[in-house]
Motif scaffolding. Structure first.
Motif, mmCIF file in Angstrom:
data_model
loop_
_atom_site.group_PDB
_atom_site.id
_atom_site.type_symbol
_atom_site.label_atom_id
_atom_site.label_comp_id
_atom_site.label_asym_id
_atom_site.label_seq_id
_atom_site.Cartn_x
_atom_site.Cartn_y
_atom_site.Cartn_z
ATOM 1 N N TYR B 57 0.977 -1.125 -0.115
ATOM 2 C CA TYR B 57 -0.097 0.009 0.026
ATOM 3 C C TYR B 57 0.958 1.332 -0.083
ATOM 4 N N GLY B 58 1.968 1.085 0.640
ATOM 5 C CA GLY B 58 2.798 2.342 0.453
ATOM 6 C C GLY B 58 3.363 2.390 -1.028
ATOM 7 N N GLN B 59 3.637 1.455 -1.571
ATOM 8 C CA GLN B 59 3.991 1.407 -2.920
ATOM 9 C C GLN B 59 2.885 2.255 -3.736
ATOM 10 N N LEU B 60 1.858 1.633 -3.587
ATOM 11 C CA LEU B 60 0.599 1.752 -4.323
ATOM 12 C C LEU B 60 0.619 3.597 -4.457
ATOM 13 N N LEU B 61 0.895 4.199 -3.417
ATOM 14 C CA LEU B 61 0.957 5.575 -3.405
ATOM 15 C C LEU B 61 1.632 6.349 -4.660
ATOM 16 N N SER B 62 2.494 5.558 -5.062
ATOM 17 C CA SER B 62 3.273 6.167 -6.164
ATOM 18 C C SER B 62 2.620 5.969 -7.550
ATOM 19 N N VAL B 63 1.318 5.561 -7.468
ATOM 20 C CA VAL B 63 0.712 5.449 -8.902
ATOM 21 C C VAL B 63 -0.224 6.675 -8.842
ATOM 22 N N VAL B 144 -5.334 -9.832 -3.794
ATOM 23 C CA VAL B 144 -6.059 -10.424 -5.243
ATOM 24 C C VAL B 144 -6.954 -9.250 -5.396
ATOM 25 N N ALA B 145 -7.533 -8.502 -4.616
ATOM 26 C CA ALA B 145 -8.591 -7.469 -5.043
ATOM 27 C C ALA B 145 -7.639 -6.232 -5.576
ATOM 28 N N LEU B 146 -6.509 -5.901 -4.675
ATOM 29 C CA LEU B 146 -5.846 -4.879 -5.167
ATOM 30 C C LEU B 146 -5.228 -4.891 -6.538
ATOM 31 N N ARG B 147 -4.782 -6.324 -6.810
ATOM 32 C CA ARG B 147 -4.106 -6.814 -7.930
ATOM 33 C C ARG B 147 -5.112 -6.603 -9.048
ATOM 34 N N SER B 148 -6.304 -6.761 -8.697
ATOM 35 C CA SER B 148 -7.574 -6.920 -9.691
ATOM 36 C C SER B 148 -7.783 -5.528 -10.258
ATOM 37 N N TRP B 149 -7.824 -4.656 -9.217
ATOM 38 C CA TRP B 149 -8.037 -3.283 -9.287
ATOM 39 C C TRP B 149 -6.865 -2.573 -10.401
ATOM 40 N N LEU B 150 -5.753 -2.876 -10.027
ATOM 41 C CA LEU B 150 -4.775 -2.611 -10.841
ATOM 42 C C LEU B 150 -4.917 -2.918 -12.352
ATOM 43 N N TYR B 151 -5.099 -4.303 -12.524
ATOM 44 C CA TYR B 151 -5.219 -4.705 -13.862
ATOM 45 C C TYR B 151 -6.423 -4.207 -14.488
ATOM 46 N N PHE B 152 -7.508 -3.939 -13.859
ATOM 47 C CA PHE B 152 -8.508 -3.350 -14.328
ATOM 48 C C PHE B 152 -8.290 -1.728 -15.069
ATOM 49 N N GLN B 153 -7.611 -1.172 -14.120
ATOM 50 C CA GLN B 153 -6.971 0.044 -14.556
ATOM 51 C C GLN B 153 -6.239 -0.107 -15.821
ATOM 52 N N LEU B 154 -5.166 -0.800 -15.747
ATOM 53 C CA LEU B 154 -4.406 -1.161 -16.982
ATOM 54 C C LEU B 154 -5.094 -1.677 -18.220
ATOM 55 N N GLY B 155 -6.270 -2.464 -18.015
ATOM 56 C CA GLY B 155 -6.931 -2.889 -19.013
ATOM 57 C C GLY B 155 -7.674 -1.889 -19.735
ATOM 58 N N ILE B 223 -7.237 2.675 4.003
ATOM 59 C CA ILE B 223 -6.302 2.887 2.815
ATOM 60 C C ILE B 223 -6.729 1.338 2.077
ATOM 61 N N PHE B 224 -7.328 0.069 2.727
ATOM 62 C CA PHE B 224 -7.272 -1.031 1.993
ATOM 63 C C PHE B 224 -8.430 -0.942 0.863
ATOM 64 N N ILE B 225 -8.381 -1.384 -0.032
ATOM 65 C CA ILE B 225 -9.263 -1.567 -1.171
ATOM 66 C C ILE B 225 -10.693 -2.206 -0.515
#
Lengths: 1046, 585
Positions: B57-63, B144-155, B223-225
């Motif tokens: 989550y700390g790293q997530l801030l950088s996007v 898994v949810a956070l990863r899915s969110w990131l993939y959804f964004q990328l998609g 902060i959690f999805i």
């Protein structure tokens, strides 16, 4: 200056295996007779030692005659005397000899080199080796070891990093071997690997702690540089090996040497920057382009010339800021050495103090050094050698590098000359307090000198104990344990008064404080079995097998603080608590090198040498390919072979008396570089914060296949000595191929990383080294000249993607397969547009940061539009310079007349391009910084006949971009050192000898370079060569000294 | 002689033996890093597992900055300022070239890599009993949810992307092309849905979880999805309206298990209230949703997922540079279209603009329109000046109550429940359902009385005392005192019929009409919160009408006098051009 050869057969073994057991031989009955004379005068020499090692020996009589038992008439005889050179003469089938010896000092081809296996005459080595005997370096007393080697070693490019005392040099032996790993040769001092790395980076910009500065040059007996036989040190030897032997006692009698020196350093010639009047005109020009109206400019306090203006005195001075920062300073050096002992123990103790002030005011280096070397005969079979040194240094430093706010030299160049050093009242009364930052937000250079504190205090203990046990007359076992303990402590304080504040992420740093401690601990062991034997038939074998183990632990801790309550609080703890932060690093590595080395020769004319090592290291990945696997560990196997043929020792050469030595050498071998990062092979996690909490994230893509870089070295050499060594020559051609070179390989973006480290690169160096020496006059006056000439061609042969661009200090560096490393890649210019019409006609434009196009106008630089799209952009870049030298080397000369001797050393480097990043700022004409006087010719009106572009605030058209405008020829030739020594005719009961010395360094430099000095180095990386980032320049200095022997 | 040979032999033997011992002793060459954590030493206990989640989550801030630029600047509510560089202009003009840092998926993949890595190691930890099944389920589902969110964004932004779900550990994984299967957006979404549906734990971390804590004054629960929010978005994108509505409804019901005894928390959480302890309209509360402390119950009742930037910690808040003209670079501003949207609304007291626009979502500072949503912790809301120019604290807004209301409305509308959409947009459940012609029973009014997920109970009745879960729902417009968005009944209903529920003339057109209203409302309510591009893409795909998206972007560019407007429109008429170009190899 010729090396002062000292090769007493008794000393040559010291420091290696001094356990020698006498033997008795049966003689063959054959005898050789001859005479030995002085080469200069022709007078017969008595008491000259004539010997066949391990067989027979004799002394010459009054008339220089000798008679010696020989096993056959094919052997080689060693001839040496206390004040004379060593000479090795092959009988070539004859039974009589006439030999003429040169008096020391003389640069002879028979000088000995100190190798890990012991001392050996260079003529008996099949390798490209340079051996240097500084012999106290009494005439160049304050040189540091790496600087001292400049011009001394054929093939070794020594580039002094800066004029800062102790900063040291980049030593690049026969070109670069690696892009990302270390390019420094391995340093071995008295058998122990001397860690020559600077761990972490200094708090003081561009400062580097140079461990070699800990060694007093006067303590060094011999420096042997091995260029191609480096398989010896396995995966640490790819960049060559520098073997340093420190002084041990030669004789039992107590001998005391005391020396004292003093000297003066001269401030370098100033760079021409504008005076008040010119600068004010420039300012009004530049401010107009920033959008100010004439009226607004007239209203500026520094533009109002009326003395009734309350700000008048503040802005109407004429200060030479360079004088405030640079000045002439002094040096001193004292040294005492005591040697002596008895049959059981011999010792050499030395203490020294050195103080070298820099030409940047208030900077200095103080070094206190002690060394204690002892040789102990513990029993007839057991001997021990110790080599213990402790050195402590204190350096007062200032920031260097391309920061115009804190580098005092650069700050002095750009500071407005009409400003004052001290505060001044409206009435013009000057206060003793220094002026604060000015209206342009520039630092006060005087404040940077007198108020900034930047210190580096460091010490190193470097010691080893070695035990040798003679198993029998041929075999011995030795074990050496070495310990390095090193500590560097830095503290910095940059005050708020007079220094431009630094903008941090979340606050403004008005004052800056820092503390850093770097520690190094290294344990080293070298244990081996040695076997040395000469057979009567003419075979000799010197071999050893053993292992070296190194455990290395480095740690770095740094603390930063900002905004202490006032400039009186200078320690980190007083900084604002919220802004304090601490960081650091720890590194550990183990290395184990098992080796076998064998030197075989037959009749001293057929030489064969075999080196073989197997290395393991904690750095190597467990899946490394093409490696020997033992117990799951991957080991590097590095063999090397060399052969030499002394053609001159053959019988058919007997009639060619002019040829003393003719030797052909050939060698081929593998060596490696283990500087691939301590943990590259391992998957690890690093800290990632979530606000103030620490979490973890992946730190890398592990490369379990990571391995050493391999450098294959092939060398073909020829050594020759003619006319009784009046002319000698050494020539080498070589080709070094580095494979498995460490590269940052781009990985698919879907991995989440940009790069992974891999061994997918390769590089090649081929070159030519030539050394010439001649004794031109050999009478009462002796006149020697020498030339060292080296040339190499570097070529990248493999990198992922075949091409890579990197940035360093504003320069773009191209690394491309097929080209040398470090190419400057930028824009090519064709003068400037002298008229608006010319600019319009060209129809050229450049892209602004927002993507729109802006047309060039009159006075702008005309960049070449390589792709003819009318737009000057990244696509129009080309190679505009090459920092690699075409050739480099030195010229030396010496004259000896009775007790007076004079030595001169010229060094040169040619064809290397330099990016003058300092000038790129000083002639950018885009800010309110003062500029060089080139600004006087700046384009100011349409049609002006000039090549200097216009002043334009912010430089929207990129006139100052990285182009060939800033690429200069860095070639130079320099009188690197000149020394005169005179041995005083004193000989009393107390004073045994006395000499006086006068010497000068950098006395004369010829160069077209527009900066302070063309010699500097910002980093050892091949991708940072030739970039002038504003280091302290080299300067002239002159020394006088006296040495007294008691 | 024999003795000597023997001696030599012994010595050689000793040397050889010690050498062999050293080489074969693994430990000599097995040196673990101390400046980092070796793989072997990580993932030993629950604290390591929590540190890994925190790290992600700390790293997530950088996007955050990139997320904002991609989701808003590509759409119609945000424009570049004169200060913007060529890269931002490319994003706005949909002519992105290779190397544009805003169109670099790497920061997203860096987080994905860590999600994959931790997921793998959590499983190992669970198998070795280093964490409990429950601890595993919670963390596994979160990542898994956070990863899915990131993939959804990328998609959404890149169209076709490498879909990596395994941990990339070493260089041989990197070289294994099979680890990077490429997948298109339309196949990605069902895949993500399947993964999300399979999660063993879909609720937020329970109060008792070691991850549910306070860090430097920030409640980590924010902060959690939220998995149901994401699941709803995925269903909605995939046109699974009932499932979408159900997922969103689950979000709205988050506090239901606490029961009415939970009072404020029960009635206000995600209900679309004014944040007050009653059902009074308080238009001025709207700005405080943006500015107030995340510790406040009012903040927590509105925001479902929000991350924070703290002045003392990295990464630095990217929004200051993007938006602020004081202390920042002022690169982005509200588009004229967005401002006109607000200005064309009318408040209930006749004031001629939407309260949420001027001085709230944006503010004119020094004559420049500044997007204020992210700056309330930085700029003074009255003066527009920073309290401390270098202290750049702020928030990153991701999921919010009214956003769920709008998306729930969108699903409901597609399911024929246009009235729910009308209610949530305008005046809330209670006011809209106050009239029920089929009954006189007061308890049968003020609610939908439909089965899940459309069961919204807005009743506030005193005799008997009934307080429906949704009784404080004010309706999005009503909450800020903006006049309701009325329906053009004459156009869509057969007004000739006398009956109460007049038949719709054209179902399809009416559904789209309501959907447009929802989108319009989203622009007013949620502008700059990173939803717009996704909304436009979703609707345009659903209607198979590229013009829907192209026209919106065109309108924005046209109004700003952008000469590229027509080119951009033509380009966006091809769906393929909705996606950013990137060289994946």
């Amino acid at each position: 200056m010729p090396a002062l050869a000292q090769q007493d057969s008794t000393r040559s073994e010291i420091g290696t295996n001094s356990a020698v057991i006498n033997q008795v031989r049966k003689y063959s009955g054959l005898k050789v007779t001859g005479t030995v004379t002085n080469a200069a005068t022709g007078a017969p020499l008595s008491n000259i030692n004539v010997a066949i090692p391990d067989y027979s020996a004799a002394l010459t009589d009054e008339s220089g005659r000798f008679s010696l038992d020989v096993p056959s008439f094919k052997v080689t005889i060693n001839i040496s005397g206390q004040d004379y050179q060593l000479k090795q003469v092959s009988l070539q089938g004859l039974n009589s000899l006439t030999v003429a010896l040169h008096e020391k000092p003389f640069r002879s081809v028979y000088e000995s080199a100190m190798l890990p296996t012991g001392s050996l005459s260079k003529s008996q080595l099949p390798y490209a080796i340079t051996s240097i005997n500084p012999a106290g370096s009494w005439a160049r007393p304050i040189e540091f070891t790496d600087d001292y080697l400049q011009g001394k070693v054929i093939g070794l490019d020594v580039i002094r990093r800066s004029g800062t005392a102790g900063q040291g040099s980049e030593m690049i032996l026969r070109g670069f071997n690696s892009l990302n790993a270390d390019n420094k040769p391995l340093i071995v001092v008295d058998g122990t690997i001397y860690d020559n790395n600077s761990y972490g980076s200094s708090l003081i910009s561009e400062h580097l702690n140079n461990p070699l500065a800990h060694i007093d040059i006067k303590d060094i007996d011999n420096i042997t540089i091995v260029k191609d036989g480096a398989a010896l040190y396995g995966t640490k030897g790819a960049n060559g090996v520098v073997l340093i032997t420190t002084a041990h006692a030669n004789e039992l009698a107590t001998k005391i040497d005391f020396a004292a020196y003093g000297g003066v350093n001269f401030a370098p010639e100033k760079l021409p920057v504008m005076n008040s009047r010119d600068f004010r005109l420039y300012l009004s020009d530049i401010l107009k382009t920033s959008g100010l109206t004439d009226a607004q400019i007239q209203d500026l306090p520094y533009m109002n010339d009326s003395p009734s203006n309350p700000e008048y005195y503040r802005y109407h001075s004429e200060t030479d800021w360079q004088d405030q920062v640079l000045g002439s300073t002094q040096n001193q050096n004292y040294y005492l050495k005591v040697t002596g002992g008895d049959n059981i123990a011999k010792y050499a103790l030395s203490v020294g103090f050195l103080e070298r002030d820099g030409i940047v005011k208030e900077t200095s280096l103080k070094r206190y050094s002690t060394r204690f070397n002892a040789d102990l005969n513990l029993s007839p079979r057991l001997t021990a050698n110790t080599s213990l040194a402790f050195t402590s240094s204190e350096q007062a430093l200032r920031d260097q590098g391309l920061d115009f706010n804190i580098n005092p030299i650069l700050a002095s160049l750009v500071k407005a000359p009409f400003l004052r050093i001290q505060q001044v009242t409206n009435e013009g009364v000057e206060s003793p307090n220094l002026a604060d930052t000015d209206i342009f937000n520039h630092s006060n250079p005087t404040s940077l000198i007198s108020k900034v504190i930047e210190q580096d205090q460091n010490y190193r203990f470097f010691g080893s104990v070695k035990f040798n046990y003679a198993v029998n007359k041929y075999a011995s076992v030795s074990s050496l344990v070495g310990l390095t303990f090193d500590r560097v402590r830095e503290n910095i304080f940059i005050p708020r008064l007079g220094v431009t504040p630094e903008v941090l992420d979340n606050s403004i740093a008005y004052s800056r404080l820092g503390n850093r401690v770097q520690r190094l601990f290294s344990l080293y062991n070298d244990t081996y079995f040695a076997y040395k034997r000469s057979w009567t038939g003419g075979h000799t074998l010197a071999s050893s097998a053993g292992f070296r183990f190194q455990n290395l632990k480095s740690e770095e801790d740094r603390a930063y603080g900002y905004n202490s309550p006032s400039d009186d609080f200078t320690s980190v703890g007083t900084g604002a608590a919220a802004l304090r932060y601490i960081t650091g690093d720890i590194g550990k590595a183990n290395w184990l090198n098992t080796y076998l080395t064998a030197n075989y020769s037959y009749l001293s004319k057929y030489l064969l040498n075999f080196n073989f090592s197997v290395d393991g290291s904690s750095r190597f990945g467990i899946e490394a390919t093409n490696a020997l696997t033992i117990g799951g560990n991957k080991l590097a196997v590095m063999p090397a072979i060399a052969a030499g043929w002394l053609i001159s020792s053959e019988n058919f050469m007997a009639n060619l008396r002019v040829v003393d030595l003719l030797k052909l050498r050939v060698s081929y071998g593998l060596s490696g570089n283990d500087d691939i990062g301590n943990y590259t092979a391992r998957q690890y996690y690093v800290s990632q914060n979530l606000f103030g909490a620490q979490g973890t994230v992946r730190g890398n893509i592990a490369n379990p296949g990571i391995k050493w870089e391999t450098t294959r070295k092939a060398n073909l050499g020829l050594d020759a000595a003619l006319f009784n060594e009046r002319l000698s020559l050494t020539a080498d051609v070589y080709k070094n191929n580095t494979s498995d070179m460490l590269v940052y390989e781009s990985v698919p973006v879907a991995t989440g990383f940009a790069y992974a480290l891999s061994n997918n690169g390769a590089m090649q160096n081929q070159g030519f080294d030539l050394g010439l020496f001649s004794r031109l006059v050999d009478k009462v006056v002796k006149f020697d000249v020498g030339l060292n000439f080296s040339k190499y061609q570097n070529k990248i042969t493999q990198i992922p993607g075949d091409r890579m661009l990197t940035d360093f200090a504003g320069a773009t560096i191209l690394t491309e397969v097929g080209k040398p490393a470090g190419q400057f890649y930028g824009y090519k210019t064709e003068g400037i547009f002298r008229t608006e019409a010319e600019a319009d006609a060209s129809n050229l434009s450049t892209r602004l940061p927002n993507g729109s196009l802006a047309s060039f106008q009159g006075g702008d630089v005309r960049f070449m539009d390589l792709n003819n799209d009318q737009i000057i952009d990244d696509q129009d870049r080309m190679i505009i310079g090459d920092p690699n030298p075409d050739f480099f080397g030195s010229l030396s000369g010496s004259v000896i007349w009775r007790k007076l001797s004079l030595n001169a050393l010229f060094t040169f480097r040619s064809g290397n391009d330099v990016y003058n990043a300092v000038r790129a700022n000083l002639e950018a004409f885009s800010t309110t910084q003062n500029q060089t006087t080139a600004a006087l010719n700046r384009w100011q009106f349409d049609g002006q006949n000039t090549n200097v572009p216009r002043a334009n605030f912010g430089d929207p058209l990129g006139n100052a971009r990285f182009s060939d405008r800033w690429i200069e020829d860095g070639s130079y030739i320099r009188l690197r050192s000149l020394s005169v020594s005179y041995a005083l005719p004193v000989k009393t009961a107390i004073i045994k000898n006395a000499s006086v010395y006068a010497s000068g360094t950098n006395l004369f430099t010829a160069s077209k370079y527009l900066g302070f000095d063309p010699e500097f180095s910002a980093a050892v990386s091949p991708l940072a060569q030739g970039i002038d980032v504003g280091m302290e320049p080299q300067y002239k200095s002159v020394h006088l000294g006296v040495r007294i022997g008691l | 002689m024999k003795k000597k040979i023997f001696k030599i032999g012994v010595l050689l033997l000793i040397i050889t033996a010690s050498l062999t011992a050293m080489v074969s002793c693994q430990d000599v060459f097995d040196v673990e890093p101390e400046n980092a954590i070796d793989y072997k030493n990580n993932f030993r206990d629950i604290y390591d597992a929590d540190a890994a989640v925190n790290g992600i989550y700390g790293q997530l801030l950088s996007v955050a900055g990139q997320y904002e630029v991609l989701n808003e600047l590509r759409a119609d509510l945000m424009s570049v300022t004169a200060n913007a560089d060529a890269n931002l202009r490319q994003i706005e003009n949909h002519n992105v070239t290779f190397g544009n840092p805003y169109a670099d998926p790497k920061p997203f993949y860096s987080v994905i890599l860590n999600c994959n890595d931790v997921i793998k190691n959590l499983t190992i930890m669970k198998d070795n009993n280093k964490i409990t099944q429950t601890e595993y389920d919670q963390r596994f589902s979160d990542l898994v949810a956070l990863r899915s969110w990131l993939y959804f964004q990328l998609g959404i932004h890149f169209g076709e992307i490498p879909y990596v779900t395994e941990s990339i550990e070493n260089i041989s994984d990197v070289k294994d092309a099979a680890k990077y299967p490429r997948i298109k957006l339309m196949e990605l979404v069902p895949k993500l849905i399947a993964e999300m549906e399979a999660l063993p734990y879909k609720d937020p971390y329970p109060e008792s979880s070691s991850l549910n804590t306070q860090i430097d004054g920030y409640p980590t629960k924010l902060i959690f999805i939220n998995k149901y929010c994401l699941l709803g978005d995925l269903y909605l994108f995939n046109n699974n309206y009932l499932q979408a509505a159900s997922a969103y409804k689950n979000v709205l019901e988050t506090t239901t298990p606490l029961g009415q005894g939970a009072g404020y928390t029960y009635y206000n959480t995600y209900m679309g209230t004014s944040g007050t302890d009653n059902d009074a309209v308080s238009a001025s509360a709207w700005q405080t949703f943006l500015s107030r402390s995340p510790q406040d119950r009012e903040f927590q009742a509105e925001w479902i997922w929000s991350l924070f930037f703290d002045k003392n910690y990295s990464p630095q808040n990217p929004f200051i540079n993007l938006f602020s003209n004081n202390g920042g670079k002022y690169l982005l501003k509200p588009s004229q279209v967005a401002m006109d949207n607000w200005l064309s609304q009318e408040q209930t007291n006749g004031t001629p603009y939407d309260y949420r626009g001027p001085d709230n979502s944006y503010k004119i500072i020094n004559g420049q329109p500044v997007i204020m949503k992210f700056l309330y912790n930085y700029l003074n809301s009255t003066t527009g000046l920073p309290t401390n120019i270098l202290e750049k604290s702020g928030k990153w807004f991701l999921y919010r109550a009214t956003q769920m209301h709008l998306r729930y409305s969108e699903a409901a509308n597609r399911e024929g429940h246009d009235k729910i959409a009308y209610a949530l947009i305008n005046q809330g459940v209670r006011a809209t359902y106050i009239f029920n012609p089929t009954t006189t029973d007061a308890t049968q009014k003020q609610g939908t009385f439909l089965p899940f997920p459309y069961d919204l109970d807005g009743r506030k009745i005193d005799a008997p005392t009934i307080r429906g879960k949704h009784h404080r729902n004010l309706g999005i417009r009503n909450r800020v005192s903006v006049k309701p968005s009325l329906i053009d009944s004459a156009q869509y209903f057969d007004m000739s019929q006398k009956r109460f529920d007049k038949p719709v003339l054209d179902e399809v057109a009416y559904t789209q009409y309501m959907e447009d209203k929802i989108m319009t409302e989203a622009a007013l309510e949620l502008a700059y919160e990173g939803n717009r591009w996704q909304d436009l893409v979703r609707i345009a795909l659903r209607r198979n009408d590229p013009a829907y998206l192209a026209d919106k972007v065109y309108a924005k560019l046209l109004k700003e006098g952008n000469p590229e407007a027509a080119t951009v429109r033509a380009k966006l008429m091809n769906k393929e051009n909705w996606f950013l170009p990137f060289r994946w190899e």
